[in-house]
Design a protein around this motif. Structure first.
Motif, PDB file in Angstrom:
ATOM      1  N   SER A 274       0.842  -1.303  -0.063  1.00  0.00           N
ATOM      2  CA  SER A 274      -0.053   0.166   0.033  1.00  0.00           C
ATOM      3  C   SER A 274       0.889   1.038  -0.048  1.00  0.00           C
ATOM      4  CB  SER A 274      -0.765   0.058   1.242  1.00  0.00           C
ATOM      5  OG  SER A 274      -0.198   0.178   2.366  1.00  0.00           O
ATOM      6  N   GLY A 275       0.371   2.141  -0.734  1.00  0.00           N
ATOM      7  CA  GLY A 275       1.179   3.632  -0.793  1.00  0.00           C
ATOM      8  C   GLY A 275       0.938   4.224  -2.109  1.00  0.00           C
ATOM      9  N   VAL A 276       2.100   5.056  -2.623  1.00  0.00           N
ATOM     10  CA  VAL A 276       1.532   5.969  -3.795  1.00  0.00           C
ATOM     11  C   VAL A 276       2.287   5.246  -5.008  1.00  0.00           C
ATOM     12  CG1 VAL A 276       1.710   8.221  -4.886  1.00  0.00           C
ATOM     13  CG2 VAL A 276       1.352   8.068  -2.243  1.00  0.00           C
ATOM     14  N   HIS A 277       1.698   5.044  -5.953  1.00  0.00           N
ATOM     15  CA  HIS A 277       1.904   4.069  -7.055  1.00  0.00           C
ATOM     16  C   HIS A 277       2.000   5.230  -8.293  1.00  0.00           C
ATOM     17  CE1 HIS A 277       1.666   0.751  -4.803  1.00  0.00           C
ATOM     18  NE2 HIS A 277       0.371   1.080  -4.858  1.00  0.00           N
ATOM     19  N   CYS A 278       3.271   5.701  -8.815  1.00  0.00           N
ATOM     20  CA  CYS A 278       3.439   6.846  -9.794  1.00  0.00           C
ATOM     21  C   CYS A 278       3.758   6.441 -11.202  1.00  0.00           C
ATOM     22  CB  CYS A 278       4.686   7.918  -9.152  1.00  0.00           C
ATOM     23  SG  CYS A 278       4.280   8.457  -7.528  1.00  0.00           S
ATOM     24  N   ALA A 279       2.939   6.485 -12.111  1.00  0.00           N
ATOM     25  CA  ALA A 279       3.035   6.245 -13.708  1.00  0.00           C
ATOM     26  C   ALA A 279       3.689   4.815 -13.756  1.00  0.00           C
ATOM     27  CB  ALA A 279       3.935   7.375 -14.092  1.00  0.00           C
ATOM     28  N   THR A 280       3.126   3.865 -13.255  1.00  0.00           N
ATOM     29  CA  THR A 280       3.837   2.531 -13.035  1.00  0.00           C
ATOM     30  C   THR A 280       3.415   1.676 -14.411  1.00  0.00           C
ATOM     31  OG1 THR A 280       3.720   2.704 -10.842  1.00  0.00           O
ATOM     32  CG2 THR A 280       4.141   0.498 -11.670  1.00  0.00           C
ATOM     33  N   THR A 281       4.375   0.832 -14.819  1.00  0.00           N
ATOM     34  CA  THR A 281       3.973   0.043 -15.906  1.00  0.00           C
ATOM     35  C   THR A 281       4.429  -1.375 -15.704  1.00  0.00           C
ATOM     36  OG1 THR A 281       4.063   1.706 -17.610  1.00  0.00           O
ATOM     37  CG2 THR A 281       4.306  -0.450 -18.591  1.00  0.00           C
ATOM     38  N   PHE A 282       3.712  -2.396 -16.018  1.00  0.00           N
ATOM     39  CA  PHE A 282       3.992  -3.655 -15.840  1.00  0.00           C
ATOM     40  C   PHE A 282       4.302  -4.277 -17.036  1.00  0.00           C
ATOM     41  CE2 PHE A 282       1.446  -2.505 -12.055  1.00  0.00           C
ATOM     42  CZ  PHE A 282       2.186  -3.167 -10.823  1.00  0.00           C
ATOM     43  N   ASN A 283       5.690  -4.892 -17.250  1.00  0.00           N
ATOM     44  CA  ASN A 283       5.934  -5.661 -18.435  1.00  0.00           C
ATOM     45  C   ASN A 283       5.344  -6.945 -18.593  1.00  0.00           C
ATOM     46  OD1 ASN A 283       6.906  -3.432 -19.689  1.00  0.00           O
ATOM     47  ND2 ASN A 283       9.034  -3.872 -19.032  1.00  0.00           N
ATOM     48  N   GLY A 284       5.416  -7.590 -19.564  1.00  0.00           N
ATOM     49  CA  GLY A 284       5.146  -9.050 -19.653  1.00  0.00           C
ATOM     50  C   GLY A 284       3.598  -9.142 -19.213  1.00  0.00           C
ATOM     51  N   SER A 285       3.309 -10.435 -18.650  1.00  0.00           N
ATOM     52  CA  SER A 285       1.885 -10.777 -18.298  1.00  0.00           C
ATOM     53  C   SER A 285       2.079 -11.383 -16.804  1.00  0.00           C
ATOM     54  CB  SER A 285       1.337 -11.833 -19.134  1.00  0.00           C
ATOM     55  OG  SER A 285       1.214 -11.237 -20.492  1.00  0.00           O
ATOM     56  N   PRO A 286       2.258 -10.403 -15.856  1.00  0.00           N
ATOM     57  CA  PRO A 286       2.558 -10.906 -14.470  1.00  0.00           C
ATOM     58  C   PRO A 286       1.378 -11.111 -13.696  1.00  0.00           C
ATOM     59  CG  PRO A 286       2.781  -8.455 -14.591  1.00  0.00           C
ATOM     60  CD  PRO A 286       2.599  -9.044 -16.016  1.00  0.00           C
ATOM     61  N   LYS A 287       1.685 -11.895 -12.591  1.00  0.00           N
ATOM     62  CA  LYS A 287       0.611 -12.054 -11.541  1.00  0.00           C
ATOM     63  C   LYS A 287       0.897 -10.875 -10.395  1.00  0.00           C
ATOM     64  CE  LYS A 287      -1.737 -14.556  -7.728  1.00  0.00           C
ATOM     65  NZ  LYS A 287      -1.829 -15.853  -7.203  1.00  0.00           N
ATOM     66  N   ILE A 288      -0.092  -9.902 -10.430  1.00  0.00           N
ATOM     67  CA  ILE A 288      -0.062  -8.598  -9.568  1.00  0.00           C
ATOM     68  C   ILE A 288      -0.513  -8.635  -8.483  1.00  0.00           C
ATOM     69  CG2 ILE A 288       0.194  -6.212  -9.571  1.00  0.00           C
ATOM     70  CD1 ILE A 288       0.282  -6.347 -12.738  1.00  0.00           C
ATOM     71  N   THR A 289      -0.049  -8.680  -7.189  1.00  0.00           N
ATOM     72  CA  THR A 289      -0.888  -8.847  -6.028  1.00  0.00           C
ATOM     73  C   THR A 289      -0.821  -7.394  -5.269  1.00  0.00           C
ATOM     74  OG1 THR A 289      -0.537 -11.203  -5.790  1.00  0.00           O
ATOM     75  CG2 THR A 289      -1.358 -10.192  -3.933  1.00  0.00           C
ATOM     76  N   PHE A 290      -2.054  -6.890  -4.983  1.00  0.00           N
ATOM     77  CA  PHE A 290      -2.037  -5.518  -4.142  1.00  0.00           C
ATOM     78  C   PHE A 290      -2.483  -5.961  -2.994  1.00  0.00           C
ATOM     79  CE2 PHE A 290      -2.834  -4.118  -8.314  1.00  0.00           C
ATOM     80  CZ  PHE A 290      -2.219  -2.976  -8.425  1.00  0.00           C
ATOM     81  N   GLU A 291      -1.435  -5.790  -1.948  1.00  0.00           N
ATOM     82  CA  GLU A 291      -1.650  -6.122  -0.405  1.00  0.00           C
ATOM     83  C   GLU A 291      -2.755  -5.426   0.194  1.00  0.00           C
ATOM     84  OE1 GLU A 291       2.094  -5.660   1.635  1.00  0.00           O
ATOM     85  OE2 GLU A 291       2.768  -7.504   1.113  1.00  0.00           O
ATOM     86  N   PRO A 292      -3.605  -5.900   1.252  1.00  0.00           N
ATOM     87  CA  PRO A 292      -4.729  -5.144   1.595  1.00  0.00           C
ATOM     88  C   PRO A 292      -4.179  -3.777   2.100  1.00  0.00           C
ATOM     89  CG  PRO A 292      -4.689  -7.114   2.647  1.00  0.00           C
ATOM     90  CD  PRO A 292      -3.286  -6.993   1.676  1.00  0.00           C
ATOM     91  N   GLY A 293      -5.129  -2.643   1.937  1.00  0.00           N
ATOM     92  CA  GLY A 293      -4.943  -1.331   2.354  1.00  0.00           C
ATOM     93  C   GLY A 293      -5.202  -0.275   1.231  1.00  0.00           C
ATOM     94  N   LEU A 294      -4.728   1.080   1.288  1.00  0.00           N
ATOM     95  CA  LEU A 294      -5.052   1.896   0.467  1.00  0.00           C
ATOM     96  C   LEU A 294      -3.825   2.085  -0.497  1.00  0.00           C
ATOM     97  CD1 LEU A 294      -6.698   4.523  -0.447  1.00  0.00           C
ATOM     98  CD2 LEU A 294      -5.180   5.784   1.144  1.00  0.00           C
ATOM     99  N   HIS A 295      -4.157   2.171  -1.899  1.00  0.00           N
ATOM    100  CA  HIS A 295      -3.129   2.224  -2.876  1.00  0.00           C
ATOM    101  C   HIS A 295      -3.414   3.176  -3.856  1.00  0.00           C
ATOM    102  CE1 HIS A 295      -1.432  -1.885  -2.544  1.00  0.00           C
ATOM    103  NE2 HIS A 295      -2.636  -2.083  -2.010  1.00  0.00           N
ATOM    104  N   ILE A 296      -2.846   4.464  -3.661  1.00  0.00           N
ATOM    105  CA  ILE A 296      -2.961   5.523  -4.471  1.00  0.00           C
ATOM    106  C   ILE A 296      -2.307   5.559  -5.820  1.00  0.00           C
ATOM    107  CG2 ILE A 296      -2.761   8.214  -4.499  1.00  0.00           C
ATOM    108  CD1 ILE A 296      -2.662   7.946  -1.337  1.00  0.00           C
TER     109      ILE A 296
END
Length: 432
Positions: A274-296
């Motif tokens: 959780s936190g601030v994610h700035c102009a983020t790009t994920f390459n490939g075809s990953p599995k992305i897990t966002f942990e519980p909480g606030l994601h800005i």
């Protein structure tokens, strides 16, 4: 019921009557041999007898006042529970109890009306409203026996039962022409909730052939629309579209200038704290897990085709209208809102307190997906939401948007939280 203090005073009255009886016996004894003393004894006993008889009158008046207060309070809370906020509920109770309150009554949850009268109005977690009124009754005769006042209090609680009349899962708040566009290939099923459209423009919405919208109701505030074909069930025009239920009620976080993550991220497994994610790009075809909480999400977060996203107990916040999560297609997305805490029930929301956002509405695009399961409140009133390509969604949501375009979607909708009920009151009743 007369409070405990009054019961104690009744016991005192009972003891007083016993003393009167014994005094009468003494008087009989004295007057049997000294009939001349009868006048003296009668004069001595007159005040005592007056208090006994007058006390009964005082008690009768006290009970009558309590009954009057109880009837007024019952009516007051039955009316107050229909009001939408605490201040209005308080005012409604004061309107009914006005005859018993002084002129200088102030708004508030607990206010001492005078040196004696106190009115309390409170909201309960189940939506019921409780009113309590306490006052002091000044007796006319019992004061001779040292009973200068009697405490009286009444309390009532009322609750409003909601009627399930097919309220919205989706609120389209925009007033512009073509606030909703339904293109060929749209297939939406929502048998427990509906869509409310606020536009009164001409046309308020357009529906093209090859589409099916099967909702519990499709409520449009305006009366002008274009239907070029397709199937649309339960259409209501000129109806009272529901207001945004979350306007001004969602707590906006302070956005740190420090980015928790930013830039390009490689790798097939990504865990996002959780936190601030700035102009983020994920390459490939990953599995992305966002942990519980606030994601800005600050700027655009790009998720490439074929990725899998898991976000359980998560809230996504967009600080401006240029911030979004953009998937390029083929996405598998599972996201649920927190079940407790500050952002309980909120899956996605944006900044609405900054006027520049509301004056600069932008698109929010949901591209094609293999499957999306979303659960929670999605509050994006400054976004023109677009569903592109084939989007397979099973959502339990309450969504607020400015406008909506559905180009192609297989969409199963169910109500989240209070969605699915228009808020119409079925009945009001006293619960105690």
């Amino acid at each position: 019921m007369i409070c405990l203090d009054m019961k104690r005073r009744l016991n005192m009255m009972s003891r007083l009557e016993t003393k009167i009886f014994k005094t009468k016996q003494i008087i009989r004894g004295l007057t049997s041999d000294r009939s001349g003393n009868f006048g003296i004894m009668a004069a001595v006993m007159a005040p005592v007898l007056l208090v006994a008889a007058g006390g009964a009158v005082d008690m009768s008046h006290a009970f009558a006042k309590k009954q009057e207060l109880q009837e007024k309070m019952d009516a007051a809370v039955l009316a107050a529970v229909l009001k939408s906020d605490a201040k209005s509920q308080r005012q409604e109770v004061e309107n009914f109890m006005g005859a018993f309150l002084p002129e200088d009554t102030k708004d508030g949850q607990t206010v001492e009306m005078s040196s004696a009268a106190v009115l309390t109005v409170s909201n309960n977690p189940d939506g019921s409203v409780t009113g309590t009124f306490a006052d002091k009754f000044k007796p006319s005769f019992l004061g001779l026996a040292g009973l200068n006042e009697l405490n009286i209090s009444v309390s009532s609680t009322a609750i409003a039962d909601k009627a399930d009349t097919g309220g919205p899962c989706i609120y389209v708040m925009g007033k512009q022409s073509q606030a909703v566009l339904i293109n060929s290939g749209a297939n939406v099923k929502a048998t427990k909730c509906g869509v409310d459209v606020h536009s009164t423009s001409n046309p308020a919405f357009i529906m093209n052939s090859g589409s099916t919208i099967n909702t519990m109701r499709f409520c449009v505030k305006g009366t002008n629309y274009i239907k070029n074909g397709g199937t649309l069930t339960n259409l209501e025009v000129g109806c009272a579209a529901a207001d945004n239920p979350y306007a001004g009620k969602l707590s906006e976080p302070t956005v740190s200038s420090i980015c928790t993550t930013s830039g390009t991220r490689d790798g097939q497994t990504q865990v996002m704290k959780s936190g601030v994610h700035c102009a983020t790009t994920f390459n490939g075809s990953p599995k992305i897990t966002f942990e519980p909480g606030l994601h800005i999400i600050k700027g655009r977060m790009i998720i490439n085709s074929g990725a899998t996203v898991v976000a359980e107990g998560v809230t996504f916040y967009f600080p401006d209208v240029n911030s979004e999560i953009r998937a390029n297609g083929g996405l598998t997305f599972t996201a649920t809102a927190p079940t407790s805490g500050t952002y309980k029930g909120i899956l996605m929301f944006e900044n609405t307190s900054n006027a520049s956002n509301s004056n600069n509405k932008q698109q929010y695009i949901f591209n094609g997906s293999k499957g999306e399961q979303l659960e929670g409140i999605i509050h994006l009133p400054n976004r023109d939401v677009v569903y592109n390509s084939t989007t397979n969604q099973s959502n339990k949501i309450s969504m607020v948007v400015n406008s909506m375009i559905i180009n192609s979607a297989n969409w199963q909708l169910e109500p989240y939280g209070s969605a699915g009920s228009s808020g119409t009151v079925g009945s009001v009743r006293l619960v105690r």
